[in-house]
Scaffold this motif. Sequence first.
Motif, PDB file in Angstrom:
ATOM      1  N   GLY A 170      56.197  -0.034  -3.244  1.00 53.58           N
ATOM      2  CA  GLY A 170      55.785   1.114  -4.032  1.00 53.58           C
ATOM      3  C   GLY A 170      55.141   0.815  -5.371  1.00 53.58           C
ATOM      4  N   LEU A 171      54.936  -0.448  -5.704  1.00 55.72           N
ATOM      5  CA  LEU A 171      54.263  -0.786  -6.958  1.00 55.72           C
ATOM      6  C   LEU A 171      52.817  -0.291  -6.900  1.00 55.72           C
ATOM      7  N   PRO A 172      52.381   0.513  -7.872  1.00 47.89           N
ATOM      8  CA  PRO A 172      50.988   0.962  -7.868  1.00 47.89           C
ATOM      9  C   PRO A 172      50.021  -0.229  -7.957  1.00 47.89           C
ATOM     10  N   LYS A 173      48.913  -0.147  -7.219  1.00 47.84           N
ATOM     11  CA  LYS A 173      47.955  -1.254  -7.163  1.00 47.84           C
ATOM     12  C   LYS A 173      47.417  -1.632  -8.531  1.00 47.84           C
ATOM     13  N   ARG A 174      47.324  -0.662  -9.427  1.00 49.05           N
ATOM     14  CA  ARG A 174      46.749  -0.974 -10.745  1.00 49.05           C
ATOM     15  C   ARG A 174      47.654  -1.883 -11.574  1.00 49.05           C
ATOM     16  N   PHE A 175      48.955  -1.945 -11.222  1.00 49.44           N
ATOM     17  CA  PHE A 175      49.878  -2.815 -11.953  1.00 49.44           C
ATOM     18  C   PHE A 175      50.038  -4.186 -11.318  1.00 49.44           C
ATOM     19  N   ALA A 176      49.419  -4.400 -10.172  1.00 48.48           N
ATOM     20  CA  ALA A 176      49.565  -5.675  -9.471  1.00 48.48           C
ATOM     21  C   ALA A 176      49.043  -6.866 -10.277  1.00 48.48           C
ATOM     22  N   PRO A 177      47.858  -6.792 -10.909  1.00 49.81           N
ATOM     23  CA  PRO A 177      47.380  -7.971 -11.649  1.00 49.81           C
ATOM     24  C   PRO A 177      48.285  -8.364 -12.816  1.00 49.81           C
ATOM     25  N   ILE A 178      48.728  -7.390 -13.605  1.00 48.43           N
ATOM     26  CA  ILE A 178      49.581  -7.736 -14.751  1.00 48.43           C
ATOM     27  C   ILE A 178      50.948  -8.222 -14.283  1.00 48.43           C
TER      28      ILE A 178
ATOM     29  N   ILE B  61      50.697 -18.700 -16.505  1.00 49.03           N
ATOM     30  CA  ILE B  61      49.772 -17.570 -16.627  1.00 49.03           C
ATOM     31  C   ILE B  61      48.525 -17.822 -15.789  1.00 49.03           C
ATOM     32  N   LEU B  62      48.024 -19.041 -15.825  1.00 46.61           N
ATOM     33  CA  LEU B  62      46.856 -19.385 -15.007  1.00 46.61           C
ATOM     34  C   LEU B  62      47.176 -19.288 -13.516  1.00 46.61           C
ATOM     35  N   ALA B  63      48.368 -19.698 -13.128  1.00 48.94           N
ATOM     36  CA  ALA B  63      48.763 -19.596 -11.717  1.00 48.94           C
ATOM     37  C   ALA B  63      48.864 -18.133 -11.300  1.00 48.94           C
ATOM     38  N   GLY B  64      49.389 -17.273 -12.178  1.00 48.40           N
ATOM     39  CA  GLY B  64      49.437 -15.838 -11.883  1.00 48.40           C
ATOM     40  C   GLY B  64      48.043 -15.256 -11.748  1.00 48.40           C
ATOM     41  N   GLY B  65      47.146 -15.681 -12.614  1.00 45.45           N
ATOM     42  CA  GLY B  65      45.757 -15.239 -12.512  1.00 45.45           C
ATOM     43  C   GLY B  65      45.107 -15.734 -11.235  1.00 45.45           C
ATOM     44  N   ALA B  66      45.460 -16.941 -10.819  1.00 47.21           N
ATOM     45  CA  ALA B  66      44.930 -17.468  -9.559  1.00 47.21           C
ATOM     46  C   ALA B  66      45.444 -16.659  -8.379  1.00 47.21           C
ATOM     47  N   ALA B  67      46.681 -16.167  -8.470  1.00 48.42           N
ATOM     48  CA  ALA B  67      47.226 -15.323  -7.401  1.00 48.42           C
ATOM     49  C   ALA B  67      46.439 -14.021  -7.295  1.00 48.42           C
ATOM     50  N   VAL B  68      46.046 -13.468  -8.438  1.00 47.94           N
ATOM     51  CA  VAL B  68      45.220 -12.251  -8.435  1.00 47.94           C
ATOM     52  C   VAL B  68      43.873 -12.557  -7.778  1.00 47.94           C
ATOM     53  N   GLY B  69      43.279 -13.675  -8.125  1.00 46.08           N
ATOM     54  CA  GLY B  69      42.008 -14.067  -7.528  1.00 46.08           C
ATOM     55  C   GLY B  69      42.134 -14.315  -6.033  1.00 46.08           C
ATOM     56  N   LEU B  70      43.242 -14.911  -5.620  1.00 45.05           N
ATOM     57  CA  LEU B  70      43.489 -15.147  -4.201  1.00 45.05           C
ATOM     58  C   LEU B  70      43.557 -13.823  -3.451  1.00 45.05           C
ATOM     59  N   TYR B  71      44.207 -12.840  -4.041  1.00 41.93           N
ATOM     60  CA  TYR B  71      44.281 -11.514  -3.429  1.00 41.93           C
ATOM     61  C   TYR B  71      42.886 -10.899  -3.300  1.00 41.93           C
ATOM     62  N   GLU B  72      42.109 -10.962  -4.367  1.00 39.47           N
ATOM     63  CA  GLU B  72      40.773 -10.356  -4.353  1.00 39.47           C
ATOM     64  C   GLU B  72      39.855 -11.025  -3.339  1.00 39.47           C
ATOM     65  N   ILE B  73      39.942 -12.332  -3.216  1.00 34.67           N
ATOM     66  CA  ILE B  73      39.133 -13.040  -2.228  1.00 34.67           C
ATOM     67  C   ILE B  73      39.514 -12.599  -0.824  1.00 34.67           C
ATOM     68  N   GLY B  74      40.810 -12.497  -0.564  1.00 40.91           N
ATOM     69  CA  GLY B  74      41.262 -12.040   0.744  1.00 40.91           C
ATOM     70  C   GLY B  74      40.840 -10.617   1.030  1.00 40.91           C
TER      71      GLY B  74
END
Length: 86
Positions: free
Chosen positions: A27-35, A64-77
Motif C-alpha cells: 500500500g505504499l504510494p508510488k510517489r514515496f517509493a524513491p525516497i 544513499i547511492l545504493a538506494g538511488g541505484a535501486a530506484v534506477g533499477l526499478y525505472e529500467i525494469g
Amino acid sequence: MTGIELAGLGGITVGVRIIVSALKQAGLPKRFAPITAVALGAIAGSVGGNVTGADWYTSLVLGILAGGAAVGLYEIGRQATKHRPE
C-alpha cells in the motif's frame, strides 16, 4: 574499496529494491517509493559500515547511492517492460 564492500553495495541495491516492491504491494504510494529506497539504502549502508568498521560518512553516502541505484533499477525494469506499439 574491497570486493566485500562492492558485494555489500550490490546486496543493498537488490535488497532495497525487493523491500520497496513489497511495501508498494502493501500500500505504499508510488510517489514515496524513491525516497523510501534512498532512506532504506542510507540505513542499510550505515548499519553495514558499522558492522564492518568502515567510516560512517562513507558508509552513509554509499548507502544513499545504493538506494538511488535501486530506484534506477526499478525505472529500467519499468521502461523495459512497457508495451510499445510497433
